[in-house]
Structure formats: structure tokens, C-alpha cells
Design a protein around this motif. Structure first.
Motif, short mmCIF file in Angstrom:
data_model
loop_
_atom_site.label_atom_id
_atom_site.label_comp_id
_atom_site.label_asym_id
_atom_site.label_seq_id
_atom_site.Cartn_x
_atom_site.Cartn_y
_atom_site.Cartn_z
N MET A 95 -21.88 -7.47 5.97
CA MET A 95 -20.60 -6.61 5.89
C MET A 95 -19.92 -6.95 4.80
N LYS A 96 -18.97 -5.90 4.28
CA LYS A 96 -18.07 -6.15 3.13
C LYS A 96 -16.82 -6.70 3.33
N ILE A 97 -16.49 -7.93 2.86
CA ILE A 97 -15.13 -8.53 2.97
C ILE A 97 -14.63 -8.88 1.76
N LEU A 98 -13.26 -8.43 1.40
CA LEU A 98 -12.70 -8.90 0.38
C LEU A 98 -11.67 -9.75 0.40
N ASP A 99 -11.30 -10.48 -0.67
CA ASP A 99 -10.23 -11.25 -0.58
C ASP A 99 -9.00 -10.38 -0.95
N TRP A 100 -7.59 -11.18 -0.52
CA TRP A 100 -6.43 -10.75 -0.42
C TRP A 100 -5.96 -11.61 -1.81
N THR A 101 -5.54 -11.01 -2.86
CA THR A 101 -5.53 -11.80 -3.68
C THR A 101 -4.05 -12.02 -4.37
N GLU A 102 -3.83 -13.05 -5.02
CA GLU A 102 -2.34 -13.03 -5.65
C GLU A 102 -1.92 -11.61 -6.18
N LYS A 103 -2.77 -11.06 -7.03
CA LYS A 103 -2.27 -9.74 -7.64
C LYS A 103 -1.83 -8.54 -6.49
N ASP A 104 -2.87 -8.70 -5.63
CA ASP A 104 -2.65 -7.85 -4.52
C ASP A 104 -1.18 -7.98 -3.98
N VAL A 105 -0.68 -9.12 -3.58
CA VAL A 105 0.79 -9.48 -3.04
C VAL A 105 1.74 -9.04 -3.93
N LYS A 106 1.50 -9.25 -5.26
CA LYS A 106 2.64 -8.97 -6.28
C LYS A 106 2.67 -7.49 -6.33
N ASP A 107 1.55 -6.97 -6.30
CA ASP A 107 1.65 -5.26 -6.49
C ASP A 107 2.27 -4.79 -5.21
N THR A 108 2.25 -5.20 -4.15
CA THR A 108 2.67 -4.59 -2.81
C THR A 108 3.89 -5.38 -2.03
N LEU A 109 4.32 -6.46 -2.65
CA LEU A 109 5.79 -7.05 -2.11
C LEU A 109 7.04 -5.81 -2.14
N PRO A 110 7.63 -5.70 -1.25
CA PRO A 110 8.52 -4.72 -1.20
C PRO A 110 9.64 -5.47 -2.11
N LYS A 111 10.72 -4.42 -2.80
CA LYS A 111 11.82 -4.77 -3.54
C LYS A 111 12.91 -4.67 -2.33
N ARG A 112 13.83 -5.44 -2.79
CA ARG A 112 15.20 -5.46 -2.01
C ARG A 112 16.33 -4.74 -2.43
N ASP A 113 16.58 -3.65 -2.32
CA ASP A 113 17.64 -2.64 -3.23
C ASP A 113 18.98 -3.07 -3.03
N ALA A 114 19.60 -3.29 -4.16
CA ALA A 114 21.17 -3.62 -4.03
C ALA A 114 21.96 -3.07 -3.11
N ALA A 115 21.49 -1.60 -2.68
CA ALA A 115 22.37 -0.75 -1.92
C ALA A 115 21.85 -0.84 -0.45
N SER A 116 20.65 -1.59 -0.10
CA SER A 116 20.42 -1.89 1.14
C SER A 116 21.57 -2.66 2.12
N HIS A 117 21.22 -2.38 3.22
CA HIS A 117 21.86 -3.10 4.35
C HIS A 117 20.96 -3.71 5.32
#
Length: 276
Positions: A1-23
Motif C-alpha cells: 500500500m502507498k503511504i506518504l510521510d507528512w513533512t515539515e513542508k506540508d505543515v508549513k504550507d497548511t498551518l492556519p494564520k491568525r488574523d489580527a481582526a479575529s476573536h
């Protein structure tokens, strides 16, 4: 079966931003059902993990006697007195962005009833520890996420631990599809299997995580990240990788023998910043 690593780049590309206008409402309210009189610390460990992982507001439903023990350490959370017992009697009235149940709870019918009521809702639900047992799961639009260690996986499937450990990815993928749930099979190189067939391997972490309470912290981190990520898959994958990365940071400066589970949450701000 095909299994891929979840990489440092994957995390950096997908971590959410916390907008200054958020609450706090932007990131939602999470419900954590955890902690019993015999294991009060599990609610604290999971709660700390959740509060450090992007949630807007956290409600901890725990035994009445647990609350005064953990409030001095986690005053930022709000508390639902005897919450997991009350959840067993009926679905929580409030609407939550995500929910988790199990850390520090006994494997009883009452806990399973509480899990059943959470699963009737329409938010992502994480099941850990006492909430993991042999059962079927209802069809849901939101994901159901199980976080078993090998012993719990064996308990819920009947597969001997030795056999499981020789084919971790294959069994995680098979049972993810069979039960229609996401499975986070903890251990060296944690496997994350999704019911659509995608299977990922986490490559962070080390022997420092081989200690009680680290899984409770991971459950909390997944719960918190479900609230700040728009895509639940990414929340689970990023939580697992950052959890392991915290252990790696610890061993850069300390012996792997000495890590305490609550220190993962203390390390997370530094690790998260490295990935932004």
C-alpha cells in the motif's frame, strides 16, 4: 500500500494564520470530556494541549472533584461540572466546533453513552482512552477520529498486538475504511489513516514520548487544531507532527528519560513558531 510521510513542508504550507481582526468566536468553542476522580490529571494535560493549539474557548466537562485541582493551573478554560456524566444522559445543549472524549475516563457503559451523544452532533469528535472500545460508528458528515495506542487498537479490533506492530499501516488503513473513521495509531512513526484511503506516516517524535500522559496531550492538541484549521485532515496531521516535534526539541536540551507530558504543551509555542 502507498503511504506518504507528512513533512515539515506540508505543515508549513497548511498551518492556519491568525488574523489580527479575529476573536475567540472565530476559532470556536471546543468541548473536552475528560478526567475522573482517579485520573484528574488527564483533563489538565488534554486541556493544556487544546488551549495551546488554537482553540477560541475550551469547555472541560469533568468530575466535580477534579475542577478545583486543575483550575489553578488552567484558569483559561471554563468548566462543566460532572460534564461527562451529564453528557451520558443527553446530548450537550451548546454547539461546539469540535469535541473530544476519553482521557482519564473509565471504559464503562456510561462513557460509551456520552460518546454516543457526541457522535449524534455534527462537529468533529475525537475518541481516546476510555472512549475507545469495540463498536460500530454512525455515518456522519463530520469526521470521527480515534487515537488508539497499540493496546487500545487490539482491544477494539481483536488483532494481537504483535501482529499489529508488524503491519501497522495496513491494519490502520483497513480499519479506518471498515469503521469509516480516521485512525491515529500511536507509536514509533505514528500512522494516520483516513476513511477515503489516504494514509500518512509521521516521522517526528522519539522515546521521550514513552510516558503516561503524552497521549492525553495529543488528544488535546488535535481538539484545539480542529478549531483553528478549516480542513479537519490537516488539523490531525499537523497536531501529530508538532506533538512529536516537541519531544525532539526536549531531547536537544534534556535526557529523553525526563520529559513530563505537560512539558509538551510548554514547548509547543517554540515548535509552532519554527513551522510558521
Amino acid at each position: 500500500m502507498k503511504i506518504l510521510d507528512w513533512t515539515e513542508k506540508d505543515v508549513k504550507d497548511t498551518l492556519p494564520k491568525r488574523d489580527a481582526a479575529s476573536h475567540k468566536g472565530t476559532f470556536g468553542t471546543a468541548l473536552l470530556l475528560a478526567g475522573s476522580d482517579d485520573m484528574p490529571g488527564a483533563a489538565l494535560l488534554a486541556g493544556l494541549g487544546a488551549m495551546r493549539s488554537g482553540v477560541g474557548k475550551l469547555v472541560i466537562g469533568t468530575s466535580a472533584g477534579v475542577i478545583p485541582l486543575i483550575v489553578p493551573v488552567l484558569p483559561e478554560a471554563t468548566y462543566w461540572r460532572d460534564g461527562w456524566e451529564k453528557a451520558a444522559a443527553g446530548q450537550p445543549e451548546e454547539t461546539y466546533r469540535a469535541a473530544a472524549i476519553g482521557p482519564g475516563l473509565p471504559q464503562t457503559e456510561e462513557v460509551q453513552r456520552a460518546a454516543d451523544h457526541l457522535l449524534q452532533g455534527d462537529c468533529p469528535v475525537v475518541l481516546d482512552a476510555g472512549a475507545i472500545t469495540k463498536r460500530s460508528y454512525p455515518a456522519r458528515k463530520a469526521p470521527t477520529i480515534l487515537t488508539p495506542h497499540p493496546g487500545e487498537f487490539s482491544r477494539m479490533t481483536g488483532i494481537p498486538i504483535k501482529e499489529l506492530q508488524q503491519h501497522r499501516a495496513e491494519y490502520a488503513a483497513e480499519w479506518s475504511k471498515r469503521l469509516n473513521v480516521t485512525i491515529v495509531l500511536k507509536g514509533n512513526e505514528t500512522i494516520i489513516a483516513f476513511p477515503d484511503g489516504e494514509c500518512r506516516r509521521n516521522t517526528t517524535g522519539n522515546g521521550a514520548l514513552a510516558k503516561g500522559g503524552t497521549g492525553d496531550t495529543l488528544t488535546g492538541m488535535i481538539l484545539g487544531m480542529l478549531c483553528c484549521h478549516k480542513e479537519p485532515k490537516l488539523a490531525v496531521l499537523n497536531a501529530v507532527r508538532l506533538h512529536g516535534a516537541c519531544a525532539e526539541l526536549w531531547t536537544e536540551e534534556h535526557s529523553a528519560h525526563t520529559l513530563l507530558a505537560h512539558e509538551l504543551s510548554e514547548l509547543l509555542p517554540r515548535v509552532w513558531k519554527q513551522y510558521e
